[in-house]
Design a protein around this motif. Structure first.
Motif, PDB file in Angstrom:
ATOM      1  N   THR A  18       0.835  -1.206   0.000  1.00 11.88           N
ATOM      2  CA  THR A  18       0.000   0.000   0.000  1.00 11.88           C
ATOM      3  C   THR A  18       0.871   1.258   0.000  1.00 11.88           C
ATOM      4  N   MET A  19       2.037   1.180   0.610  1.00  7.99           N
ATOM      5  CA  MET A  19       2.950   2.326   0.552  1.00  7.99           C
ATOM      6  C   MET A  19       3.370   2.578  -0.902  1.00  7.99           C
ATOM      7  N   VAL A  20       3.723   1.521  -1.601  1.00  6.93           N
ATOM      8  CA  VAL A  20       4.186   1.675  -2.976  1.00  6.93           C
ATOM      9  C   VAL A  20       3.018   2.069  -3.887  1.00  6.93           C
ATOM     10  N   ARG A  21       1.857   1.509  -3.626  1.00  5.90           N
ATOM     11  CA  ARG A  21       0.712   1.805  -4.485  1.00  5.90           C
ATOM     12  C   ARG A  21       0.364   3.297  -4.418  1.00  5.90           C
ATOM     13  N   SER A  22       0.549   3.904  -3.275  1.00  8.56           N
ATOM     14  CA  SER A  22       0.195   5.317  -3.215  1.00  8.56           C
ATOM     15  C   SER A  22       1.343   6.208  -3.692  1.00  8.56           C
ATOM     16  N   GLY A  23       2.491   5.616  -4.030  1.00 15.26           N
ATOM     17  CA  GLY A  23       3.617   6.442  -4.450  1.00 15.26           C
ATOM     18  C   GLY A  23       4.068   6.217  -5.879  1.00 15.26           C
ATOM     19  N   VAL A  24       3.892   5.003  -6.376  1.00 12.94           N
ATOM     20  CA  VAL A  24       4.408   4.693  -7.717  1.00 12.94           C
ATOM     21  C   VAL A  24       3.268   4.756  -8.726  1.00 12.94           C
ATOM     22  N   THR A  25       3.500   5.484  -9.819  1.00 11.64           N
ATOM     23  CA  THR A  25       2.484   5.530 -10.861  1.00 11.64           C
ATOM     24  C   THR A  25       3.058   5.099 -12.209  1.00 11.64           C
ATOM     25  N   SER A  26       4.359   5.301 -12.374  1.00 11.33           N
ATOM     26  CA  SER A  26       4.954   5.056 -13.698  1.00 11.33           C
ATOM     27  C   SER A  26       6.098   4.059 -13.620  1.00 11.33           C
ATOM     28  N   TYR A  27       6.342   3.371 -14.727  1.00 12.58           N
ATOM     29  CA  TYR A  27       7.459   2.425 -14.791  1.00 12.58           C
ATOM     30  C   TYR A  27       8.789   3.125 -14.526  1.00 12.58           C
ATOM     31  N   ARG A  28       8.807   4.441 -14.733  1.00 17.56           N
ATOM     32  CA  ARG A  28      10.063   5.174 -14.508  1.00 17.56           C
ATOM     33  C   ARG A  28      10.476   5.168 -13.042  1.00 17.56           C
ATOM     34  N   GLN A  29       9.513   4.936 -12.156  1.00 19.91           N
ATOM     35  CA  GLN A  29       9.826   4.916 -10.711  1.00 19.91           C
ATOM     36  C   GLN A  29      10.279   3.533 -10.232  1.00 19.91           C
ATOM     37  N   LEU A  30      10.291   2.585 -11.149  1.00 18.17           N
ATOM     38  CA  LEU A  30      10.680   1.221 -10.766  1.00 18.17           C
ATOM     39  C   LEU A  30      12.045   0.899 -11.369  1.00 18.17           C
ATOM     40  N   PRO A  31      12.803  -0.013 -10.840  1.00 20.52           N
ATOM     41  CA  PRO A  31      12.483  -0.835  -9.665  1.00 20.52           C
ATOM     42  C   PRO A  31      12.761  -0.116  -8.353  1.00 20.52           C
ATOM     43  N   VAL A  32      12.163  -0.660  -7.297  1.00 18.53           N
ATOM     44  CA  VAL A  32      12.503  -0.184  -5.960  1.00 18.53           C
ATOM     45  C   VAL A  32      12.427  -1.369  -4.997  1.00 18.53           C
ATOM     46  N   THR A  33      13.401  -1.422  -4.080  1.00 21.36           N
ATOM     47  CA  THR A  33      13.348  -2.438  -3.030  1.00 21.36           C
ATOM     48  C   THR A  33      13.337  -1.731  -1.688  1.00 21.36           C
ATOM     49  N   LEU A  34      12.275  -1.960  -0.936  1.00 19.29           N
ATOM     50  CA  LEU A  34      12.130  -1.361   0.394  1.00 19.29           C
ATOM     51  C   LEU A  34      12.335  -2.448   1.444  1.00 19.29           C
ATOM     52  N   TYR A  35      12.939  -2.065   2.549  1.00 16.38           N
ATOM     53  CA  TYR A  35      13.114  -3.061   3.612  1.00 16.38           C
ATOM     54  C   TYR A  35      12.991  -2.418   4.975  1.00 16.38           C
ATOM     55  N   GLN A  36      12.816  -3.269   5.956  1.00 19.22           N
ATOM     56  CA  GLN A  36      12.848  -2.823   7.345  1.00 19.22           C
ATOM     57  C   GLN A  36      13.477  -3.936   8.176  1.00 19.22           C
ATOM     58  N   ILE A  37      13.920  -3.584   9.365  1.00 22.30           N
ATOM     59  CA  ILE A  37      14.386  -4.596  10.310  1.00 22.30           C
ATOM     60  C   ILE A  37      13.604  -4.325  11.581  1.00 22.30           C
ATOM     61  N   ARG A  38      12.553  -5.094  11.770  1.00 22.22           N
ATOM     62  CA  ARG A  38      11.646  -4.807  12.883  1.00 22.22           C
ATOM     63  C   ARG A  38      11.124  -6.091  13.504  1.00 22.22           C
ATOM     64  N   THR A  39      10.549  -5.919  14.654  1.00 25.88           N
ATOM     65  CA  THR A  39      10.015  -7.063  15.384  1.00 25.88           C
ATOM     66  C   THR A  39       8.820  -7.660  14.651  1.00 25.88           C
ATOM     67  N   LYS A  40       8.786  -8.973  14.614  1.00 21.56           N
ATOM     68  CA  LYS A  40       7.663  -9.697  14.021  1.00 21.56           C
ATOM     69  C   LYS A  40       7.037 -10.575  15.100  1.00 21.56           C
ATOM     70  N   PHE A  41       5.777 -10.855  14.892  1.00 17.37           N
ATOM     71  CA  PHE A  41       5.045 -11.688  15.855  1.00 17.37           C
ATOM     72  C   PHE A  41       4.404 -12.871  15.140  1.00 17.37           C
ATOM     73  N   ARG A  42       4.626 -14.042  15.657  1.00 11.16           N
ATOM     74  CA  ARG A  42       3.963 -15.230  15.121  1.00 11.16           C
ATOM     75  C   ARG A  42       3.663 -16.165  16.278  1.00 11.16           C
TER      76      ARG A  42
END
Ligand code: ATP
Ligand code: MG
Length: 578
Positions: A118-142
């Protein structure tokens, strides 16, 4: 850092629930503390190693051009409904969820595909903005069914999670390979001996997937490897090449019924008739969401249910109960025969291991009877063929035919070509060169930070304790004062401590008022790569002792040379990658 002012207590007793050596040693070294099943606290010392592991991941991802973000841990149910994951994760009972005061429902994120999409969907509109790799290092719960092994399988744990967005499949391929390379650097820097294996892509419907496995006896995963050609796969994904057949070059004989009173199991029949299990054909009746299916394979082999699921194109697969076997096939369990199945309706899938079967033995379709002289091609109706027998150690490699080996591995990381599942479901599209709207092509990537740290302990320890690789050691050097109450020793140890620190070295100073034996034991247990002893006879002779934890070698040298010697040893360990 002086131990006398630090918060650190080593523990003598082995915790009762600790099965893995890394769990035992991290607790005993005072680095982690259990709060509840699968929930651990990190002490100041433990946090240092954890942070170092995290920093290596961050550095390599930044270097690979990935961008760090922070996605919420508390995520609304609606978001998970959009992707369709709420129901699936709920049924696997892995999701921790909660309600707010107004009745709104949330989960604690086990991964973050929805949030990042959803972050990318609200920011990327054109192929010119790709590629992009986003990451985080955060706590996960399972809510893991079986949390265990300390940091290795927690219910709350730190994870690197990365997500790539590309315009097309070849872009995804590049992003995937970039991650692959970054992972290799991460695990090499962590001093791990690892192997990369093909993994099952599961129900999510991706294409390529690889797991990074640290080989260790306590590993929860089975890894199939070929030492000759480098083939490697998770046992779920692995299959063997053609196995030598017991009926090779035999000519067909007629089908005959043989009485086998009370001999329903393979082992019983084998013993009763004096044949090998490989001469038998097993008929297993499964229930799936699409109805019954009969799976045929050689008597000495086991079904790989994941492979069978894929081959049948079903999501649920369970062995049918005795009553259901009779209902579906008309034969009692243990006596089902491929030639004696009801003609219509039932799917019959056969494993490649029996394609040329002649003179085999199988059920006769009625209680207490089997048939011999069974020729698959002549006597049975098979609707589909596939490779769904589990690979065994010694089976031929599917690539080169040399014997396979099966080992235990710890999955420390995972890379996965996801495709467009989430971008379609969540409407994350862009316009391409031709002005047409297309969904972004995604990859998803994960590394367990705590699990990686624990895996390093699994691979690097001895009878005395942890042997930290330099890169993950909480402190690189421990300076042990043997008799801090002795004025001269204190003065010289303090001076060396100051000069080590002034040189930018990471030194932990054991200045406690304890016996030398206690201090040595603690230093070995915690596993500092380098130890310097000041005191005792060597001090009276104007010397200090320099110890290397990995091989426990000891060297005496003049006090004046200590700083340079420590630096040299540190440089040596750093260049050896350990
Ligand atoms: P596993 O099969 O071991 O449960 P997974 O397939 O669920 O792992 P992913 O969802 O791919 O794992 O998560 C990415 C990485 O996160 C894993 O490779 C592993 O290193 C780490 N990880 C997953 N579950 C846990 C856990 N419960 N505790 C600690 N680390 C974990
Ligand atoms: Mg899992």
């Amino acid at each position: 850092m002086r131990w006398s002012r630090y918060f650190l207590q080593t523990v003598r007793e082995v915790p009762g629930d600790a099965e893995a050596i890394s769990h035992v040693l991290l607790i005993r070294a005072g680095m982690i503390r259990r709060v509840a099943a699968g929930i651990y606290a990190l002490t100041p010392l433990g946090l240092r190693s954890h942070r170092k592991t995290e920093a290596i991941v961050r550095q390599e991802m930044d270097r690979a051009g990935c961008l760090e973000v922070e996605l919420p841990i508390l995520q609304p149910r609606e978001l998970w409904e959009e992707s369709g994951r709420w129901a699936r994760y709920e049924s696997e009972q892995i999701l921790f969820h909660l309600k707010d005061r107004k009745g709104g429902e949330y989960c604690l994120a086990p991964t973050a595909e929805e949030a990042v999409t959803t972050m990318v969907r609200s920011g990327v509109t054109s192929y010119r903005q790709l590629p992009v790799t986003l990451y985080q290092i955060r706590t996960k719960f399972r809510d893991e069914i079986r949390p265990r092994f300390g940091l290795m399988r927690g219910r709350e744990f730190l994870m690197y999670d990365g997500y790539s967005f590309d315009a097309d499949a070849s872009g995804l391929d590049r992003s995937y390979r970039t991650q692959d390379a970054a992972y290799r650097r991460v695990f090499e820097r962590c001093g791990l001996d690892f192997t990369v294996v093909e993994a099952d892509t599961g129900a999510i419907g991706g294409t390529d997937s690889q797991e990074f496995m640290v080989l260790a006896d306590t590993g929860e995963d089975a890894v199939v490897r070929c030492a000759a050609c480098g083939y490697g796969a998770n046992l779920e994904k692995a299959h063997a090449g053609p196995r030598p057949a017991p009926w090779k070059d035999e000519t067909e004989t007629p089908l005959v019924e043989v009485e086998t009173p009370g001999k329903g199991g393979i082992d019983d029949v084998v013993e009763f008739l004096g044949i090998t299990a490989s001469r038998m054909i097993k008929c297993l009746v499964y229930e799936t969401e699409q109805g019954f299916a009969v799976a045929l394979l050689r008597g000495d082999l086991e079904v790989n249910e994941i492979a069978l699921k894929h081959a049948l194109g079903v999501e649920h697969l369970t062995l049918a109960s005795e009553e259901k076997v009779e209902k579906a096939t008309g034969s009692p369990v243990g006596y089902v025969g491929p030639h004696a199945l009801p003609e219509e309706s039932i799917r019959v899938i056969a494993d490649e291991s029996i394609r040329d079967a002649v003179n085999a033995v199988t059920g006769a379709g009625r209680r207490d009877w089997h048939v011999a002289g069974f020729v698959l091609r002549r006597d049975a109706r098979v609707s589909e063929w596939a490779n769904f027998a589990q690979a065994r150690s010694g089976d031929p490699c599917p690539r080169c035919g040399k014997p396979l080996e099966i080992m235990r591995g710890i999955e420390v990381g995972h890379i996965f070509k996801l495709g467009t599942k989430y971008s379609v479901a969540l409407g994350c599209g862009f316009t391409d060169e031709k002005g047409e709207t297309r969904p972004a092509v995604m990859g998803t990537y994960g590394i367990g930070v705590g699990r990686t740290m624990a895996a390093a302990v699994e691979q690097h320890h001895d009878a005395e304790g942890i042997v930290w690789p330099l890169a993950l050691a909480p402190f690189e050097i421990v300076l042990v004062s043997l008799n801090p109450s002795d004025e001269a020793v204190r003065r010289d140890a303090d001076a060396l401590y100051e000069s080590l620190r002034a040189s930018g070295l990471e030194v932990f100073y054991d200045d406690r008022d304890e016996r030398p034996g206690v201090k040595f034991k603690d230093a070995d247990l915690i596993g500092f790569p380098i130890r310097v002893n000041v005191g005792g006879r060597s001090h009276r002779e104007g010397n200090v002792e320099l110890l290397r934890r990995s091989d426990r070698s000891v060297r005496a040298m003049a006090r004046a040379d200590a700083l340079d010697a420590v630096k040299a040893l540190r440089a040596e360990l750093a260049s050896a990658g350990s």
